[in-house]
Enzyme design. Structure first.
Site, mmCIF file in Angstrom:
data_model
loop_
_atom_site.group_PDB
_atom_site.id
_atom_site.type_symbol
_atom_site.label_atom_id
_atom_site.label_comp_id
_atom_site.label_asym_id
_atom_site.label_seq_id
_atom_site.Cartn_x
_atom_site.Cartn_y
_atom_site.Cartn_z
ATOM 1 N N GLY A 12 0.826 -1.206 0.000
ATOM 2 C CA GLY A 12 0.000 0.000 0.000
ATOM 3 C C GLY A 12 0.855 1.248 0.000
ATOM 4 C CB SER A 120 0.612 -3.518 10.835
ATOM 5 O OG SER A 120 1.166 -4.023 9.646
ATOM 6 C CG HIS A 176 3.204 4.212 17.461
ATOM 7 N ND1 HIS A 176 3.778 5.454 17.335
ATOM 8 C CD2 HIS A 176 2.656 3.941 16.252
ATOM 9 C CE1 HIS A 176 3.581 5.909 16.102
ATOM 10 N NE2 HIS A 176 2.898 5.006 15.431
HETATM 11 N N1 APR Z 1 -1.453 -9.795 3.677
HETATM 12 C C1 APR Z 1 -0.702 -8.884 2.981
HETATM 13 N N2 APR Z 1 -1.125 -7.631 2.717
HETATM 14 C C2 APR Z 1 -2.331 -7.284 3.150
HETATM 15 C C3 APR Z 1 -3.163 -8.166 3.871
HETATM 16 C C4 APR Z 1 -2.678 -9.479 4.121
HETATM 17 N N3 APR Z 1 -3.401 -10.373 4.793
HETATM 18 N N4 APR Z 1 -4.315 -7.517 4.148
HETATM 19 C C5 APR Z 1 -4.199 -6.287 3.646
HETATM 20 N N5 APR Z 1 -3.012 -6.138 3.029
HETATM 21 C C6 APR Z 1 -2.491 -4.986 2.310
HETATM 22 C C7 APR Z 1 -3.556 -4.179 1.573
HETATM 23 O O1 APR Z 1 -3.957 -4.831 0.388
HETATM 24 C C8 APR Z 1 -2.848 -2.859 1.321
HETATM 25 O O2 APR Z 1 -2.220 -2.830 0.054
HETATM 26 O O3 APR Z 1 -1.911 -4.033 3.185
HETATM 27 C C9 APR Z 1 -1.776 -2.818 2.447
HETATM 28 C C10 APR Z 1 -1.946 -1.645 3.395
HETATM 29 O O4 APR Z 1 -1.740 -0.497 2.679
HETATM 30 P P1 APR Z 1 -2.500 0.883 2.984
HETATM 31 O O5 APR Z 1 -3.953 0.632 3.155
HETATM 32 O O6 APR Z 1 -2.087 1.875 1.930
HETATM 33 O O7 APR Z 1 -1.941 1.314 4.413
HETATM 34 P P2 APR Z 1 -0.537 2.028 4.771
HETATM 35 O O8 APR Z 1 -0.744 3.494 4.798
HETATM 36 O O9 APR Z 1 0.542 1.462 3.946
HETATM 37 O O10 APR Z 1 -0.392 1.573 6.314
HETATM 38 C C11 APR Z 1 -0.230 0.213 6.646
HETATM 39 O O11 APR Z 1 0.868 0.702 8.712
HETATM 40 O O12 APR Z 1 1.193 2.712 9.857
HETATM 41 C C12 APR Z 1 0.433 1.552 9.749
HETATM 42 O O13 APR Z 1 -1.714 2.257 10.587
HETATM 43 C C13 APR Z 1 -1.009 1.862 9.424
HETATM 44 O O14 APR Z 1 -1.810 -0.331 9.928
HETATM 45 C C14 APR Z 1 -1.466 0.550 8.877
HETATM 46 C C15 APR Z 1 -0.230 0.021 8.147
#
Ligand code: APR
Length: 309
Positions: A12, A120, A176
């Site tokens: 993401g 995460s 955090h």
């Molecule tokens: N396995 C792998 N990837 C996954 C899974 C999974 N089971 N479930 C979801 N994802 C992927 C999503 O498809 C998405 O591409 O995780 C990615 C998360 O990306 P974003 O929604 O853009 O979130 P992002 O801003 O990158 O933050 C990710 O980090 O800082 C923390 O709070 C934030 O929990 C969040 C994480």
């Protein structure tokens, strides 16, 4: 010399910046993994096509199968939902817990020798979950939080004083979240205690801004949370591990007695090197700081108590 392989779980917003910076700074070959088909492949292809301009010979691949992360020396996890306006990091627990359990099994089975950085949220609970499910040793599982929180405070102090961000050093410990503990006494500008340069009132304002800094970005973006600064913070940790730099950084580490904490991940200063978390550095806290730290640890304890593994 063989290049280290870096697996990024989650393609993401943060995963995209991690892939770009890890590859273009030549930290290692990158495999970008996500459950969404095409997303990691598309981002990887775009980045690989730009690599000649960045002057990078690193390989960047996308993947949807855990088999493809085999051989990873370092894994950085951002899989999971990000916050929307009005949400706290803790509100993500239920959804991200199930995702983290899946990820931990995939990494355990396919990259059993990797050192793992978890990003995460809610961070302290997610890194704990990864450790429990994977069974990895504690030195190879670390959470990214304190570097980001400290970096935000460094920025605010530098802007306030009109000095280079490079000269400001800051330390934020604890969980955090809203209970994080910015240790003003340990913040310096080129070695000068920040308390000699700013009034208590101004420092208090900067500390409050630091605690709410993630939420400030979420409120502006509306569709997601901060991604550039978290990615860069994790890369600072990654570089220290891959290049055995032994940086002293605030990270979420499993404390087993340190700071009076037993069996929880909380933010503490540690030495990061080829051995992962090589040691936790214990510093003296005054009565007020200790009380804030204890309250933060208690918050993490309650969050973790809600986890069913
Ligand atoms: N396995 C792998 N990837 C996954 C899974 C999974 N089971 N479930 C979801 N994802 C992927 C999503 O498809 C998405 O591409 O995780 C990615 C998360 O990306 P974003 O929604 O853009 O979130 P992002 O801003 O990158 O933050 C990710 O980090 O800082 C923390 O709070 C934030 O929990 C969040 C994480």
């Amino acid at each position: 010399m063989t290049r280290p392989r870096i697996a990024l779980i989650g393609a993401g917003n943060i995963g995209g910046v991690l892939a770009e910076q890890a590859a273009y700074r030549e930290l290692g070959d990158v495999v970008l993994f996500d459950v969404v088909e095409g997303l990691p492949q598309g981002k990887a292809l775009d980045l690989a096509e730009g690599a000649p301009i960045a002057g990078s010979d690193m390989r960047i691949e996308g993947a949807n199968r855990y088999e493809d992360i085999a051989g990873a020396a370092l894994v950085i996890i951002t899989a999971g939902l990000a916050r929307k306006p009005g949400m706290s990091r803790d509100d993500l627990l239920k959804t991200n817990l199930e995702i983290m359990k899946q990820v931990a099994c995939g990494v355990r089975d396919h990259a059993p020798d990797a050192t793992v950085i978890v990003i995460s949220n809610p961070l302290d609970a997610m890194v704990y979950t990864f450790k429990q499910v994977s069974g990895f040793p504690k030195n190879r599982v670390v959470g990214m939080a304190g570097v980001l929180d400290s970096t935000r405070l460094r920025s605010f102090i530098a802007w306030e004083l009109g000095v280079s961000v490079e000269d400001v050093s800051a330390l934020v410990l604890g969980g955090h979240g809203d209970t994080m503990v910015p240790l003003v006494r340990y913040c310096t500008v080129a070695g000068i205690p920040v308390q000699r340069l700013l009034s208590k009132q101004r420092i208090d304002a900067l500390v409050e801004r630091t605690k709410g800094a993630g939420g400030e970005v979420v409120a502006l973006l509306k569709t997601g949370s901060a991604f550039a600064s978290p990615a860069l913070a994790a890369l600072e940790m990654a570089e220290s591990i891959l290049r055995d730099k032994k940086r002293v950084l605030a990270c979420a580490c499993l404390c087993e007695g340190e700071y009076g904490v037993d069996g929880l991940y909380v933010g503490v200063p540690c030495v990061l090197g080829a051995g992962g978390v090589e040691r936790i550095i214990e510093i003296e806290l005054n009565t007020d700081e200790q009380a804030l730290f204890d309250a933060s640890v208690e918050h993490v304890r309650q969050l973790v108590a809600g986890i069913e593994l």
